[in-house]
Scaffold this active site. Structure first.
Site, PDB file in Angstrom:
ATOM      1  N   GLY A  32       5.583   3.341   0.245  1.00  0.00           N
ATOM      2  CA  GLY A  32       6.229   4.211  -0.741  1.00  0.00           C
ATOM      3  C   GLY A  32       5.420   4.161  -2.016  1.00  0.00           C
ATOM      4  N   SER A  51       0.856  -1.183   0.000  1.00  0.00           N
ATOM      5  CA  SER A  51       0.000   0.000   0.000  1.00  0.00           C
ATOM      6  C   SER A  51       0.892   1.234   0.000  1.00  0.00           C
ATOM      7  CB  SER A  51      -0.894   0.011   1.232  1.00  0.00           C
ATOM      8  OG  SER A  51      -0.116   0.355   2.361  1.00  0.00           O
ATOM      9  N   LYS A  52       0.236   2.380   0.008  1.00  0.00           N
ATOM     10  CA  LYS A  52       0.983   3.645  -0.051  1.00  0.00           C
ATOM     11  C   LYS A  52       2.020   3.766   1.062  1.00  0.00           C
ATOM     12  CE  LYS A  52      -1.736   6.897  -2.633  1.00  0.00           C
ATOM     13  NZ  LYS A  52      -2.924   7.679  -2.478  1.00  0.00           N
ATOM     14  N   ARG A  53       1.715   3.129   2.179  1.00  0.00           N
ATOM     15  CA  ARG A  53       2.662   3.182   3.300  1.00  0.00           C
ATOM     16  C   ARG A  53       4.061   2.728   2.886  1.00  0.00           C
ATOM     17  NH1 ARG A  53       1.949  -0.836   6.523  1.00  0.00           N
ATOM     18  NH2 ARG A  53       0.218  -1.645   5.315  1.00  0.00           N
TER      19      ARG A  53
END
Ligand code: GLU
Length: 470
Positions: A241, A237-239
């Site tokens: 990067g 996920s965006k976490r």
């Protein structure tokens, strides 16, 4: 039989890494068989589908070089096709109108949950065909006995009992067709032979097969690709990067590196790591794709990126590097050709973004000296060496690395000091920092006058600092 594959994203966001890998695998299957690859935009969810998302998906596919032979087809432009088949199924009594109210369905659902059963439609309107009313959905009459079997290229044999599947809604009360139905019609009308998609769709597959069979359509082969996890083992996920493919471009990765990275994410061929696109086409096999989830590894992507910065034809790297110079608003028209700086820098940076920013001094006057480098190398003791090397360099008649090198060497000899005592202050003067490729070639790529002027600037800097300290 011509192999036809497709990539069928729902345009609700950018093209993410997982989607790009699915697209790549699907593309490779088509290419390897000399078949066709179709792009289909599944935009029937009008609330969540957006034009920017469509643009981002097309841009991502183009950037990766995943060219499509047909399409993009838009499902919202094909409603008449879906309607045609809905009518056909109704005529043949393979689908029926369901008048059940939301309240009834909700109550049924609650009761099923209370009994610990999986919520499913109980077939009320299937068994009572003439309920009537003006609000209805259309449900597919799913077989009630037997099972659906298919041999997934990645996950092996899979079987779902029909008792597990209820009568799926194929058209909503406003008449619009539902997701699973559109996929079936499209896969059939587009003659798709291999459906490669994320494993989150695996529960849809038996339903889709039943509808295909009810329509008398051939059933394609299926391959459900496992998830991608972040390096911490959680769903990517965006976490973690970047997850959008275009973010990788923005961060300075070459499409070839990303493709090579993606193809290996869940697939291997012996212990080979580097695959040109032609080799991928030749060696990739759906059946060799791993069914376990794969973990993203940025280190490996960096390694591949560096490999391709060095291995690809320099003119190809230059095109991508140019994008980064423009992105960083660096005008390269008056400096050295990009083809010349790439071989010097490819070993020293991990990304093209870094390459562009670290090469800024070739094209523009640097703003300030790097503070650490200046503290270390632009001290009063360096002034003599800088003045001497400035004279020597100013009189080099042919501005070539070997003569530049000779001038630096001669300066060091004159002063009776090591090369570093001249080289380091000179490097900081010429580039603004203490970190650059080999000095002779770096200077050769700069203008002679420019180098002399920058040395003068460094000398003034030293003098100003000296005065300030007095
Ligand atoms: N539109 C679906 C998605 O984006 C893919 C459907 C399919 O490949 O069958 O997840």
């Amino acid at each position: 039989m011509t192999v036809v594959t497709r990539f069928a994203p729902s345009p609700t966001g950018y093209l993410h890494v997982g989607g790009a890998r699915t697209a790549l695998y699907s593309w490779l299957v088509a290419k390897a068989a000399g078949g066709k690859f179709i792009l289909r935009i599944e935009d029937t969810d009008r609330e969540r589908s957006t034009q920017p998302a469509i643009d981002a998906i097309l841009e991502g596919m183009e950037w990766l070089g995943l060219n499509w032979d047909e399409g993009p087809f838009y499902q919202t432009k094909r409603f008449d096709r879906y309607q045609h088949y809905i009518d056909k199924l109704l005529d043949e009594d393979k689908a029926y109108k369901c008048y059940c109210s939301t309240e009834r369905l909700e109550k049924m659902r609650e009761e099923q949950m209370e009994r610990g059963e999986k919520p499913r439609y109980d077939g009320h309107c299937r068994d009572n065909p003439n309920v009537g009313g003006d609000r209805y959905v259309i449900r597919f009459r799913n077989p009630q006995v037997g099972s659906v079997k298919f041999n997934d290229h990645i996950r092996g044999p899979i079987e779902f009992a029909n008792t597990e599947l209820d009568d799926l809604i194929i058209a909503r009360s406003d008449g619009t067709p539902t997701y699973n139905f559109c996929v079936v019609i499209d896969d059939w009308e587009m003659n798709i032979t291999h459906v490669v998609r994320g494993e989150d769709h695996i529960n849809n597959t038996p339903r889709q097969i039943n509808i295909l069979q009810a329509l008398g359509a051939p059933v394609p082969e299926y391959a459900h690709v496992a998830m991608i996890l972040g390096d911490d083992g959680k769903k990517l996920s965006k976490r973690h990067g970047a997850v959008s493919v275009m973010q990788y471009r923005d961060d300075g990765y070459l499409p070839q590196a990303v493709l090579n990275y993606l193809v290996r994410l869940g697939w291997s061929h012996g212990d080979q790591e580097i695959f040109s696109v032609d080799e991928m086409i030749e060696k990739f096999k759906l059946d060799d794709v791993n069914k376990a989830a794969s973990a993203f590894n940025t280190e490996k992507l960096n390694w591949l990126n560096q490999h391709y910065m060095k291995a690809l034809p320099v003119s190809e790297v230059a095109e991508h590097l140019q994008w980064h110079f423009s992105d960083q608003a660096i005008d390269v028209s008056k400096g050295p050709a990009l083809e010349k700086i790439i071989p010097l820098l490819a070993d020293r940076v991990k990304t093209l973004k870094e390459m562009a920013s670290s090469a800024r001094y070739f094209y523009e006057e640097y703003d300030n000296f790097d503070e650490t480098a200046a503290k270390k190398h632009l001290r009063p003791v360096a002034r003599e060496a800088l003045e001497a090397v400035q004279d020597r360099l100013a009189s080099v008649s042919e501005w070539k690395a070997e003569h530049i090198q000779a001038a630096i060497q001669a300066t060091a000899d004159d002063l009776g000091v090591g090369m570093g005592k001249v080289g380091m202050p000179l490097r900081v003067a010429a580039t603004g920092s203490g970190n650059s490729p080999s000095l002779d070639v770096t200077l050769e790529l700069l203008d002679q006058e420019q180098v002399v002027a920058r040395i003068a600037r460094a000398i003034s800097f030293i003098m100003e600092r000296e005065q300030a300290q007095q």
